[in-house]
Design an enzyme around this catalytic site. Structure first.
Site, PDB file in Angstrom:
ATOM      1  N   LYS A  42      33.201  27.374  36.375  1.00 20.06           N
ATOM      2  CA  LYS A  42      33.694  26.118  37.727  1.00 20.06           C
ATOM      3  C   LYS A  42      34.630  25.973  38.665  1.00 20.06           C
ATOM      4  CE  LYS A  42      33.856  23.728  33.652  1.00 20.06           C
ATOM      5  NZ  LYS A  42      34.420  22.758  32.411  1.00 20.06           N
ATOM      6  N   ASP A 102      41.478  37.967  39.174  1.00 17.35           N
ATOM      7  CA  ASP A 102      42.818  38.009  38.387  1.00 17.35           C
ATOM      8  C   ASP A 102      43.107  39.447  37.545  1.00 17.35           C
ATOM      9  OD1 ASP A 102      45.055  36.709  36.989  1.00 17.35           O
ATOM     10  OD2 ASP A 102      44.197  36.543  35.724  1.00 17.35           O
ATOM     11  N   LYS A 130      45.304  38.404  42.914  1.00 17.81           N
ATOM     12  CA  LYS A 130      46.459  38.306  41.948  1.00 17.81           C
ATOM     13  C   LYS A 130      46.627  39.890  41.167  1.00 17.81           C
ATOM     14  CE  LYS A 130      47.082  34.604  39.400  1.00 17.81           C
ATOM     15  NZ  LYS A 130      47.139  33.701  38.014  1.00 17.81           N
ATOM     16  N   PHE A 153      50.522  31.432  37.551  1.00 19.80           N
ATOM     17  CA  PHE A 153      49.588  30.684  37.218  1.00 19.80           C
ATOM     18  C   PHE A 153      49.284  29.596  38.037  1.00 19.80           C
ATOM     19  CE2 PHE A 153      46.598  27.746  34.945  1.00 19.80           C
ATOM     20  CZ  PHE A 153      45.532  28.969  34.158  1.00 19.80           C
ATOM     21  N   VAL A 154      47.518  29.365  39.233  1.00 25.81           N
ATOM     22  CA  VAL A 154      47.850  28.137  39.580  1.00 25.81           C
ATOM     23  C   VAL A 154      47.092  27.844  39.696  1.00 25.81           C
ATOM     24  CG1 VAL A 154      48.511  29.548  41.509  1.00 25.81           C
ATOM     25  CG2 VAL A 154      46.279  30.141  40.770  1.00 25.81           C
TER      26      VAL A 154
HETATM   27  P1  IMP Z   1      39.467  37.441  35.513  1.00 28.46           P
HETATM   28  O1  IMP Z   1      39.136  37.929  34.296  1.00 28.46           O
HETATM   29  O2  IMP Z   1      41.217  37.651  34.505  1.00 28.46           O
HETATM   30  O3  IMP Z   1      39.996  37.984  37.079  1.00 28.46           O
HETATM   31  O4  IMP Z   1      40.129  35.556  35.638  1.00 28.46           O
HETATM   32  C1  IMP Z   1      38.599  34.837  35.738  1.00 28.46           C
HETATM   33  C2  IMP Z   1      38.887  33.590  36.065  1.00 28.46           C
HETATM   34  O5  IMP Z   1      40.065  33.066  35.250  1.00 28.46           O
HETATM   35  C3  IMP Z   1      38.576  33.242  37.380  1.00 28.46           C
HETATM   36  O6  IMP Z   1      37.231  33.207  37.849  1.00 28.46           O
HETATM   37  C4  IMP Z   1      39.556  31.313  37.055  1.00 28.46           C
HETATM   38  O7  IMP Z   1      38.214  30.639  37.019  1.00 28.46           O
HETATM   39  C5  IMP Z   1      40.502  32.428  35.992  1.00 28.46           C
HETATM   40  N1  IMP Z   1      41.842  32.244  36.830  1.00 28.46           N
HETATM   41  C6  IMP Z   1      42.519  33.384  35.865  1.00 28.46           C
HETATM   42  N2  IMP Z   1      43.505  33.718  37.149  1.00 28.46           N
HETATM   43  C7  IMP Z   1      43.731  31.850  37.343  1.00 28.46           C
HETATM   44  C8  IMP Z   1      44.900  30.981  37.934  1.00 28.46           C
HETATM   45  O8  IMP Z   1      46.235  31.236  37.592  1.00 28.46           O
HETATM   46  N3  IMP Z   1      44.617  29.860  37.243  1.00 28.46           N
HETATM   47  C9  IMP Z   1      43.777  29.071  37.274  1.00 28.46           C
HETATM   48  N4  IMP Z   1      43.087  29.681  36.651  1.00 28.46           N
HETATM   49  C10 IMP Z   1      42.653  31.472  36.652  1.00 28.46           C
END
Ligand code: IMP
Ligand code: MG
Length: 181
Positions: A42, A102, A130, A153-154
């Protein structure tokens, strides 16, 4: 809610200016391609709606819902499709819109999932990157990036901590006390 924010990392005006620039670039690149924008729910909702509303050419909208987070601030690495696309994307030009790149687990999974459906082209547009958090072995490079941010973390502009703060109109960092509650 606003009292929980330690620092505003990206204020509203900066977000809006960047989104307009990205949408202008997408309009140039996809003017005659009738692309399908795929949003990964979302977290992307704010970015998605601002991008498509500034995209000045024909396009379609579709969404996927995948589970990647057990809650809190760390990923589990486990991916499931909770809701797949409703449109057939084979032979179509597809742009994945993401809130944040991320560890890369979500985008890597989403990219492969969509590629298997045979699109004419597949590109990635992420609001935030990131890079410090990238999992080893993930080599995908976004084609369009809004901001590269430090390893913090944002929340806000769609992004959550335990499902809250998505409605903040800017991107901020939470006070440590919030996590300690
Ligand atoms: P990833 O699979 O780790 O690249 O990140 C997937 C999802 O994690 C992103 O689409 C975000 O919804 C959530 N996410 C990652 N980092 C953050 C953050 O710093 N704040 C809030 N949600 C995050
Ligand atoms: Mg999230």
């Amino acid at each position: 809610m606003r009292n929980d924010i330690e620092e505003i990392l990206i204020p509203t005006e900066e977000l809006q200016a960047k989104v307009k620039a990205l949408a202008a670039q997408l309009t140039e690149d996809y003017a005659d391609k009738d692309p399908i924008f795929v949003g990964v729910l979302k977290g992307v909702v704010m970015f998605y709606s601002d991008i498509v509303r500034n995209f000045d050419a024909p396009c379609e909208m579709d969404f996927m819902w995948i589970s990647s987070y057990a809650g809190g601030t760390t990923t589990t690495g486990q991916m499931n499709v909770l809701r797949d696309l409703t449109r057939d994307i084979s032979g179509r030009h597809v742009v994945i819109l993401e809130d944040i790149y991320d560890t890369g687990n979500s985008l890597d999974f989403t990219y492969k999932h969509l590629l298997a459906k045979g699109p004419a082209s597949l590109r990635i547009c992420t609001l935030l990157d990131k890079p410090a958090r990238r999992r080893a072995g993930i080599t995908l490079q976004p084609d369009y990036t809004g901001f590269v941010i430090p390893n913090r973390f944002v929340v806000g502009y769609g992004m959550d901590y335990e499902e809250h703060y998505r409605n903040l109109p800017y991107i901020g960092v939470l006070k440590p006390a919030v996590y300690e509650k």
